[in-house]
Motif scaffolding. Structure first.
Motif, PDB file in Angstrom:
ATOM      1  N   LYS A  25       0.839  -1.210   0.000  1.00 59.46           N
ATOM      2  CA  LYS A  25       0.000   0.000   0.000  1.00 59.46           C
ATOM      3  C   LYS A  25       0.868   1.252   0.000  1.00 59.46           C
ATOM      4  CE  LYS A  25      -0.479   0.240   5.025  1.00 59.46           C
ATOM      5  NZ  LYS A  25      -1.159  -0.343   6.174  1.00 59.46           N
ATOM      6  N   ILE A  67      -6.061  -6.732   2.877  1.00 59.81           N
ATOM      7  CA  ILE A  67      -5.788  -6.772   4.316  1.00 59.81           C
ATOM      8  C   ILE A  67      -6.543  -5.701   5.092  1.00 59.81           C
ATOM      9  CG2 ILE A  67      -3.504  -7.813   3.982  1.00 59.81           C
ATOM     10  CD1 ILE A  67      -2.357  -4.965   4.479  1.00 59.81           C
ATOM     11  N   SER A 191       5.429  -4.822  10.578  1.00 54.95           N
ATOM     12  CA  SER A 191       6.849  -4.422  10.677  1.00 54.95           C
ATOM     13  C   SER A 191       7.355  -4.358  12.125  1.00 54.95           C
ATOM     14  CB  SER A 191       7.063  -3.058  10.016  1.00 54.95           C
ATOM     15  OG  SER A 191       6.954  -3.197   8.626  1.00 54.95           O
ATOM     16  N   ARG A 206       2.374  -9.868   7.745  1.00 54.81           N
ATOM     17  CA  ARG A 206       2.065  -8.832   6.745  1.00 54.81           C
ATOM     18  C   ARG A 206       3.006  -7.652   6.986  1.00 54.81           C
ATOM     19  NH1 ARG A 206      -2.299  -9.669   9.933  1.00 54.81           N
ATOM     20  NH2 ARG A 206      -2.049  -7.522  10.617  1.00 54.81           N
ATOM     21  N   GLY A 208       5.163  -4.274   5.607  1.00 51.34           N
ATOM     22  CA  GLY A 208       5.267  -3.226   4.595  1.00 51.34           C
ATOM     23  C   GLY A 208       6.436  -2.305   4.823  1.00 51.34           C
ATOM     24  N   SER A 209       6.287  -1.386   5.761  1.00 49.06           N
ATOM     25  CA  SER A 209       7.239  -0.282   5.888  1.00 49.06           C
ATOM     26  C   SER A 209       8.684  -0.733   6.114  1.00 49.06           C
ATOM     27  CB  SER A 209       6.792   0.696   6.970  1.00 49.06           C
ATOM     28  OG  SER A 209       6.429   0.010   8.137  1.00 49.06           O
TER      29      SER A 209
END
Ligand SMILES: *Cc1c(COP(=O)(O)O)cnc(C)c1O
Length: 214
Positions: A25, A67, A191, A206, A208-209
């Motif tokens: 995202k 998500i 994260s 899950r 991301g960053s």
């Protein structure tokens, strides 16, 4: 650290049996492509519109996960291709997924999002609603839906003990229904807390960053 370094680090820290969903995202096509070129195929988005526009610009063998909170009027757009809907947070949403999946004769994989965090803003089912949903699954009300497990988020806090308690709560709900419903996935860990989540039994993280932040 580069995206490649970040990705390798997380892969090294993650046991083989734990699946990594890279949360893309707000990331550009170029950056997502970098992770794709490392061989990764499972990506997660939280907004349908953003997912649809990215999907058209990226290779077709990506497995897309939803998500984030999903509005019922958006369900129809993702049903044809979505790999796994992590965020089933109401009976109404589950019914709409069933309706749309039936129309195209597809069986759609979902997780029940459970609310354990002490925050107003987090979506998810409470214990009573889970019981109700499980009852209806057992009555075969959703033949076009495969409920494959539980998803949840811990409270956004520095209190590691609290995070651990919340992950263990999710794990216990997962285990309560695991055999009855043939669960495969306990989706928890982001994260900031994926290592803790794995210690508490997560089978799907899950992240991301910490992959995209260079
Ligand atoms: C954004 C998001 C993630 C990833 O969070 P990071 O902290 O960027 O790893 C995971 N799960 C959900 C539901 C999210 O919205």
């Amino acid at each position: 650290m580069s995206i490649q370094d970040n990705y390798s680090k997380i892969k090294q820290e993650t046991p083989k049996e734990v699946q990594l969903v890279v949360v893309s995202k707000k990331q550009s096509i170029e950056k997502i492509k970098e992770v794709y070129d490392l061989g990764h195929r499972h990506f997660g988005e939280n907004k349908v519109q953003e997912l649809l526009s990215k999907k058209d610009e990226l290779p077709s063998d990506i497995h897309w996960h939803i998500i984030g909170h999903l509005q019922t009027n958006k369900v129809k757009y993702i049903i044809p291709f979505v790999e796994l809907i992590h965020s089933v947070d109401s009976l109404k949403l589950l019914k709409e997924i069933q309706n749309q999946a039936k129309k195209i004769d597809r069986k759609v994989n979902c997780l029940l999002q459970v609310k354990v965090a002490q925050e107003e803003s987090k979506y998810g089912l409470n214990e009573e609603e889970i019981t109700q949903v499980v009852e209806q699954i057992n009555q075969n009300k959703f033949p076009n839906v495969q409920v494959k497990g539980i998803m949840g988020m811990a409270t956004f806090t520095d209190n590691k003990e609290q995070i651990k308690q919340e992950f263990l709560e999710l794990n216990s709900i997962y285990n309560k229904y695991k055999n009855e419903l043939n669960f495969e996935f306990l989706s928890m860990g982001m994260s900031g807390d994926y290592l803790q989540a794995i210690e508490c039994g997560s089978t799907m993280i899950r992240v991301g960053s910490s992959i995209f932040a260079e």
